[in-house]
Design a protein around this motif. Structure first.
Motif, PDB file in Angstrom:
ATOM      1  N   ARG A   1     -11.852  36.339 -27.550  1.00  0.00           N
ATOM      2  CA  ARG A   1     -12.344  37.717 -27.512  1.00  0.00           C
ATOM      3  C   ARG A   1     -13.541  37.836 -28.440  1.00  0.00           C
ATOM      4  O   ARG A   1     -13.470  37.433 -29.600  1.00  0.00           O
ATOM      5  N   LEU A   2     -14.617  38.398 -27.914  1.00  0.00           N
ATOM      6  CA  LEU A   2     -15.841  38.579 -28.692  1.00  0.00           C
ATOM      7  C   LEU A   2     -16.308  40.027 -28.547  1.00  0.00           C
ATOM      8  O   LEU A   2     -17.303  40.314 -27.875  1.00  0.00           O
ATOM      9  N   PRO A   3     -15.569  40.963 -29.167  1.00  0.00           N
ATOM     10  CA  PRO A   3     -15.933  42.378 -29.025  1.00  0.00           C
ATOM     11  C   PRO A   3     -17.331  42.639 -29.563  1.00  0.00           C
ATOM     12  O   PRO A   3     -17.720  42.120 -30.598  1.00  0.00           O
ATOM     13  N   GLY A   4     -18.082  43.437 -28.820  1.00  0.00           N
ATOM     14  CA  GLY A   4     -19.436  43.768 -29.211  1.00  0.00           C
ATOM     15  C   GLY A   4     -20.461  42.713 -28.855  1.00  0.00           C
ATOM     16  O   GLY A   4     -21.659  42.964 -28.897  1.00  0.00           O
ATOM     17  N   VAL A   5     -20.015  41.503 -28.506  1.00  0.00           N
ATOM     18  CA  VAL A   5     -20.929  40.422 -28.123  1.00  0.00           C
ATOM     19  C   VAL A   5     -20.935  40.284 -26.610  1.00  0.00           C
ATOM     20  O   VAL A   5     -21.976  40.319 -25.971  1.00  0.00           O
ATOM     21  N   ILE A   6     -19.741  40.107 -26.032  1.00  0.00           N
ATOM     22  CA  ILE A   6     -19.621  40.100 -24.574  1.00  0.00           C
ATOM     23  C   ILE A   6     -19.099  41.474 -24.179  1.00  0.00           C
ATOM     24  O   ILE A   6     -17.979  41.847 -24.525  1.00  0.00           O
ATOM     25  N   LYS A   7     -19.943  42.223 -23.481  1.00  0.00           N
ATOM     26  CA  LYS A   7     -19.580  43.601 -23.123  1.00  0.00           C
ATOM     27  C   LYS A   7     -19.258  43.749 -21.647  1.00  0.00           C
ATOM     28  O   LYS A   7     -18.542  44.664 -21.261  1.00  0.00           O
ATOM     29  N   THR A   8     -19.805  42.848 -20.812  1.00  0.00           N
ATOM     30  CA  THR A   8     -19.565  42.949 -19.373  1.00  0.00           C
ATOM     31  C   THR A   8     -19.280  41.574 -18.798  1.00  0.00           C
ATOM     32  O   THR A   8     -19.591  40.550 -19.401  1.00  0.00           O
ATOM     33  N   ARG A   9     -18.741  41.567 -17.594  1.00  0.00           N
ATOM     34  CA  ARG A   9     -18.479  40.307 -16.885  1.00  0.00           C
ATOM     35  C   ARG A   9     -19.766  39.631 -16.440  1.00  0.00           C
ATOM     36  O   ARG A   9     -19.747  38.518 -15.938  1.00  0.00           O
ATOM     37  N   HIS A  10     -20.906  40.310 -16.610  1.00  0.00           N
ATOM     38  CA  HIS A  10     -22.194  39.734 -16.238  1.00  0.00           C
ATOM     39  C   HIS A  10     -22.782  38.854 -17.329  1.00  0.00           C
ATOM     40  O   HIS A  10     -23.852  38.281 -17.154  1.00  0.00           O
ATOM     41  N   ALA A  11     -22.100  38.734 -18.459  1.00  0.00           N
ATOM     42  CA  ALA A  11     -22.605  37.937 -19.573  1.00  0.00           C
ATOM     43  C   ALA A  11     -22.833  36.492 -19.135  1.00  0.00           C
ATOM     44  O   ALA A  11     -22.079  35.940 -18.329  1.00  0.00           O
ATOM     45  N   VAL A  12     -23.880  35.892 -19.680  1.00  0.00           N
ATOM     46  CA  VAL A  12     -24.168  34.475 -19.433  1.00  0.00           C
ATOM     47  C   VAL A  12     -23.595  33.702 -20.622  1.00  0.00           C
ATOM     48  O   VAL A  12     -24.003  33.914 -21.766  1.00  0.00           O
ATOM     49  N   VAL A  13     -22.628  32.821 -20.343  1.00  0.00           N
ATOM     50  CA  VAL A  13     -21.904  32.112 -21.392  1.00  0.00           C
ATOM     51  C   VAL A  13     -21.934  30.610 -21.105  1.00  0.00           C
ATOM     52  O   VAL A  13     -21.637  30.186 -19.989  1.00  0.00           O
ATOM     53  N   HIS A  14     -22.289  29.824 -22.119  1.00  0.00           N
ATOM     54  CA  HIS A  14     -22.265  28.360 -22.034  1.00  0.00           C
ATOM     55  C   HIS A  14     -21.265  27.872 -23.077  1.00  0.00           C
ATOM     56  O   HIS A  14     -21.256  28.376 -24.201  1.00  0.00           O
ATOM     57  N   ILE A  15     -20.448  26.886 -22.711  1.00  0.00           N
ATOM     58  CA  ILE A  15     -19.452  26.377 -23.654  1.00  0.00           C
ATOM     59  C   ILE A  15     -19.490  24.853 -23.647  1.00  0.00           C
ATOM     60  O   ILE A  15     -19.512  24.230 -22.587  1.00  0.00           O
ATOM     61  N   THR A  16     -19.496  24.276 -24.844  1.00  0.00           N
ATOM     62  CA  THR A  16     -19.416  22.823 -24.989  1.00  0.00           C
ATOM     63  C   THR A  16     -18.193  22.496 -25.838  1.00  0.00           C
ATOM     64  O   THR A  16     -17.687  23.345 -26.576  1.00  0.00           O
ATOM     65  N   ALA A  17     -17.720  21.273 -25.727  1.00  0.00           N
ATOM     66  CA  ALA A  17     -16.566  20.843 -26.514  1.00  0.00           C
ATOM     67  C   ALA A  17     -16.705  19.369 -26.844  1.00  0.00           C
ATOM     68  O   ALA A  17     -17.328  18.608 -26.088  1.00  0.00           O
TER      69      ALA A  17
ATOM     70  N   ALA B   1     -13.669  20.655 -31.327  1.00  0.00           N
ATOM     71  CA  ALA B   1     -14.449  21.859 -31.613  1.00  0.00           C
ATOM     72  C   ALA B   1     -15.094  22.340 -30.324  1.00  0.00           C
ATOM     73  O   ALA B   1     -15.528  21.545 -29.480  1.00  0.00           O
ATOM     74  N   VAL B   2     -15.140  23.649 -30.195  1.00  0.00           N
ATOM     75  CA  VAL B   2     -15.729  24.307 -29.034  1.00  0.00           C
ATOM     76  C   VAL B   2     -16.854  25.202 -29.539  1.00  0.00           C
ATOM     77  O   VAL B   2     -16.671  25.935 -30.510  1.00  0.00           O
ATOM     78  N   THR B   3     -18.014  25.120 -28.907  1.00  0.00           N
ATOM     79  CA  THR B   3     -19.119  26.021 -29.237  1.00  0.00           C
ATOM     80  C   THR B   3     -19.368  26.922 -28.038  1.00  0.00           C
ATOM     81  O   THR B   3     -19.603  26.441 -26.926  1.00  0.00           O
ATOM     82  N   ILE B   4     -19.277  28.217 -28.276  1.00  0.00           N
ATOM     83  CA  ILE B   4     -19.499  29.230 -27.240  1.00  0.00           C
ATOM     84  C   ILE B   4     -20.857  29.860 -27.516  1.00  0.00           C
ATOM     85  O   ILE B   4     -21.091  30.376 -28.611  1.00  0.00           O
ATOM     86  N   CYS B   5     -21.730  29.808 -26.540  1.00  0.00           N
ATOM     87  CA  CYS B   5     -23.066  30.374 -26.677  1.00  0.00           C
ATOM     88  C   CYS B   5     -23.214  31.503 -25.657  1.00  0.00           C
ATOM     89  O   CYS B   5     -23.055  31.286 -24.457  1.00  0.00           O
ATOM     90  N   VAL B   6     -23.509  32.703 -26.148  1.00  0.00           N
ATOM     91  CA  VAL B   6     -23.649  33.883 -25.298  1.00  0.00           C
ATOM     92  C   VAL B   6     -25.111  34.305 -25.305  1.00  0.00           C
ATOM     93  O   VAL B   6     -25.666  34.613 -26.365  1.00  0.00           O
ATOM     94  N   ASP B   7     -25.734  34.311 -24.144  1.00  0.00           N
ATOM     95  CA  ASP B   7     -27.117  34.767 -24.026  1.00  0.00           C
ATOM     96  C   ASP B   7     -27.160  36.284 -24.121  1.00  0.00           C
ATOM     97  O   ASP B   7     -26.294  36.977 -23.586  1.00  0.00           O
ATOM     98  N   ASP B   8     -28.183  36.796 -24.779  1.00  0.00           N
ATOM     99  CA  ASP B   8     -28.374  38.251 -24.841  1.00  0.00           C
ATOM    100  C   ASP B   8     -28.823  38.814 -23.501  1.00  0.00           C
ATOM    101  O   ASP B   8     -28.481  39.927 -23.145  1.00  0.00           O
ATOM    102  N   ALA B   9     -29.624  38.048 -22.787  1.00  0.00           N
ATOM    103  CA  ALA B   9     -30.179  38.531 -21.517  1.00  0.00           C
ATOM    104  C   ALA B   9     -29.177  38.344 -20.379  1.00  0.00           C
ATOM    105  O   ALA B   9     -28.496  37.329 -20.307  1.00  0.00           O
ATOM    106  N   PRO B  10     -29.103  39.313 -19.487  1.00  0.00           N
ATOM    107  CA  PRO B  10     -28.247  39.149 -18.299  1.00  0.00           C
ATOM    108  C   PRO B  10     -28.928  38.212 -17.299  1.00  0.00           C
ATOM    109  O   PRO B  10     -30.111  37.875 -17.476  1.00  0.00           O
ATOM    110  N   PRO B  11     -28.228  37.801 -16.259  1.00  0.00           N
ATOM    111  CA  PRO B  11     -28.884  36.980 -15.229  1.00  0.00           C
ATOM    112  C   PRO B  11     -30.060  37.736 -14.626  1.00  0.00           C
ATOM    113  O   PRO B  11     -30.030  38.965 -14.530  1.00  0.00           O
ATOM    114  N   VAL B  12     -31.086  37.007 -14.216  1.00  0.00           N
ATOM    115  CA  VAL B  12     -32.220  37.646 -13.560  1.00  0.00           C
ATOM    116  C   VAL B  12     -32.000  37.743 -12.064  1.00  0.00           C
ATOM    117  O   VAL B  12     -32.757  38.384 -11.347  1.00  0.00           O
TER     118      VAL B  12
END
Length: 145
Positions: free
Chosen positions: A44-60, A127-138
């Motif tokens: 859960r990332l309140p205030g960071v991911i606000k919608t299902r349209h968020a662009v999220v990349h995850i590495t492990a 370790a898992v790194t979650i990267c959330v883009d500020d911009a929505p998909p174009v």
């Protein structure tokens, strides 16, 4: 066989949405100790991911304990007491599923669900790194197959 995907814009010559210049992704790193197998997770990332349209990349990757080191980010000191280790385990992420506030139930904060895979007979630290883009998909469309 390779699947080719074509992304179509709504109209020929249509300009992409304007994206602010100061858009910066936000990264979060989490260590999971003693894991193996297929592990469904919901971060859960309140205030960071606000919608299902968020662009999220995850590495492990596999990690091991190390002397603590710190970096300063936004005036805050962040400490990390592990380093990535290219071990014998296959470690990967699948099924990255961002969800917005209240998508599944009332009061739910935004976040991301995913599967962490650790293919090794013994439990490992990962370790898992979650990267959330500020911009929505174009662009959002069905893929042509």
């Amino acid at each position: 066989m390779t699947l080719g995907i074509t992304v179509r814009l709504a109209a020929v010559g249509q300009f992409l949405p304007e994206i602010p210049e100061a858009v910066m992704p936000k990264s979060f790193r989490l260590r999971y100790r003693g894991v193996r197998g297929r592990i469904p997770l919901n971060v859960r990332l309140p205030g960071v991911i606000k919608t299902r349209h968020a662009v999220v990349h995850i590495t492990a990757g596999q990690v091991r304990d190390a002397q603590a080191s710190s970096i300063i980010v936004g005036g805050q000191s962040l400490m990390q007491d592990f380093i990535y280790n290219l071990g014998d385990a296959d470690v990967w992420i699948s099924n990255v599923s961002p969800h917005g506030e209240n998508d599944h139930f009332p009061g739910e904060p935004g976040g991301v669900e995913f599967i962490l895979h650790v293919d090794y007979p013994d439990p490992l630290d990962v370790a898992v790194t979650i990267c959330v883009d500020d911009a929505p998909p174009v662009s959002i469309s069905d893929a042509d197959t």
